[in-house]
Design an enzyme around this catalytic site. Structure first.
Site, PDB file in Angstrom:
ATOM      1  N   ASP A  19       0.856  -1.168   0.000  1.00 16.38           N
ATOM      2  CA  ASP A  19       0.000   0.000   0.000  1.00 16.38           C
ATOM      3  C   ASP A  19       0.909   1.240   0.000  1.00 16.38           C
ATOM      4  O   ASP A  19       2.089   1.149   0.337  1.00 16.38           O
ATOM      5  CB  ASP A  19      -0.883  -0.034   1.255  1.00 16.38           C
ATOM      6  CG  ASP A  19      -1.727   1.196   1.426  1.00 16.38           C
ATOM      7  OD1 ASP A  19      -2.334   1.651   0.440  1.00 16.38           O
ATOM      8  OD2 ASP A  19      -1.794   1.717   2.561  1.00 16.38           O
ATOM      9  N   ASP A  21      -0.353   4.998   0.881  1.00 14.65           N
ATOM     10  CA  ASP A  21      -0.672   6.031   1.860  1.00 14.65           C
ATOM     11  C   ASP A  21      -0.596   5.499   3.284  1.00 14.65           C
ATOM     12  O   ASP A  21      -1.260   4.525   3.642  1.00 14.65           O
ATOM     13  CB  ASP A  21      -2.068   6.583   1.598  1.00 14.65           C
ATOM     14  CG  ASP A  21      -2.166   7.275   0.239  1.00 14.65           C
ATOM     15  OD1 ASP A  21      -1.114   7.643  -0.312  1.00 14.65           O
ATOM     16  OD2 ASP A  21      -3.301   7.436  -0.259  1.00 14.65           O
TER      17      ASP A  21
END
Length: 247
Positions: A19, A21
């Protein structure tokens, strides 16, 4: 979902899914797209302030689907009619000025350690792919899967191709990639901070939660998943785990 029961096969490369963020960088990358768009006159000050509020909430309490929807709506609105080449240039500028200073060196270092071990590292993110691709390329990673924005005659239309890459759709995209290149999901890795990425984490045989939100932390503790906090002791443990389990 159990990775051993949903295996893409064997013989292909090991993939580490990251991922972006609050896992690879602090905060929401798309917020900085909004700031760059404001400086270029694509959005108003009111739009920018709304981005700023969303970013502050995201950092404080973690990823929230409603916040992501607000960002998505604004991102799509500001994209209407803008040449694709200008957004690609903007993404490069944003990486240098805003994203790179906010990268977690520890997470980036772990991603690069996967690369050094011969693994593929793919970013899987709700961030528009035009931005995600720049992050992956500039960090020397294999590639990125992000939200796809529609273009027509070289300009953005303000529409998505498909849906925002979030929650179960991230897992679907990761599974599709593993199937295309023949990777065994039981051998793959997944890294995220958010409860919304549980489908992605459950897809991989090796799950690592990074600075997890409260819900994901409880889930990780209950299921015995690896937890990486961004401090020296936790990073050393994560790297030892990678070297041990990858062999």
């Amino acid at each position: 979902m159990n990775a051993s029961n949903d295996d893409a096969g064997g013989g292909g490369p090991v993939i580490a899914f990251f991922d972006v963020d609050n896992t690879l960088m602090r905060g929401a990358s798309v917020y900085h797209v909004g700031g760059g768009a404001y400086r270029r006159g694509y959005v108003t000050l009111r739009d920018l302030l709304r981005f700023a509020w969303t970013q502050a909430r995201f950092v404080a309490v973690g990823e929230n689907l409603r916040h992501l929807e607000i960002v998505r709506e604004k991102a799509l609105g500001l994209a209407v009619g803008i040449p694709q080449s200008e957004v690609e240039q903007l993404a490069e500028e944003i990486f240098d000025s805003k994203i790179q200073p906010r990268l977690w060196p520890e997470s980036v270092g772990l991603a690069r350690e996967h690369i050094a071990m011969g693994h593929q590292v793919w970013l899987v993110t709700a961030t528009p792919s035009v931005v995600a691709n720049v992050i992956a390329r500039r960090l020397g990673l294999t590639g990125a899967i992000g939200t796809e924005l529609e273009t027509s005659d070289g300009h953005y239309t303000g529409n998505l191709i498909g849906h925002m890459l979030h929650g179960p759709l991230k897992a679907d995209a990761a599974r599709g990639l593993a199937e295309r290149i023949g990777s065994a999901l039981s051998e793959c890795w997944a890294y995220s901070d958010s409860r919304n990425d549980l489908p992605l984490l459950e897809l991989a045989g090796h799950r690592v939660v990074v600075n997890p939100d409260s819900v994901l932390l409880r889930h990780a503790v209950t299921h015995g998943w690896s937890i990486m906090n961004l401090n020296k002791k936790s990073i050393r443990a994560a790297r030892r785990r990678l070297r041990r389990e990858a062999n």
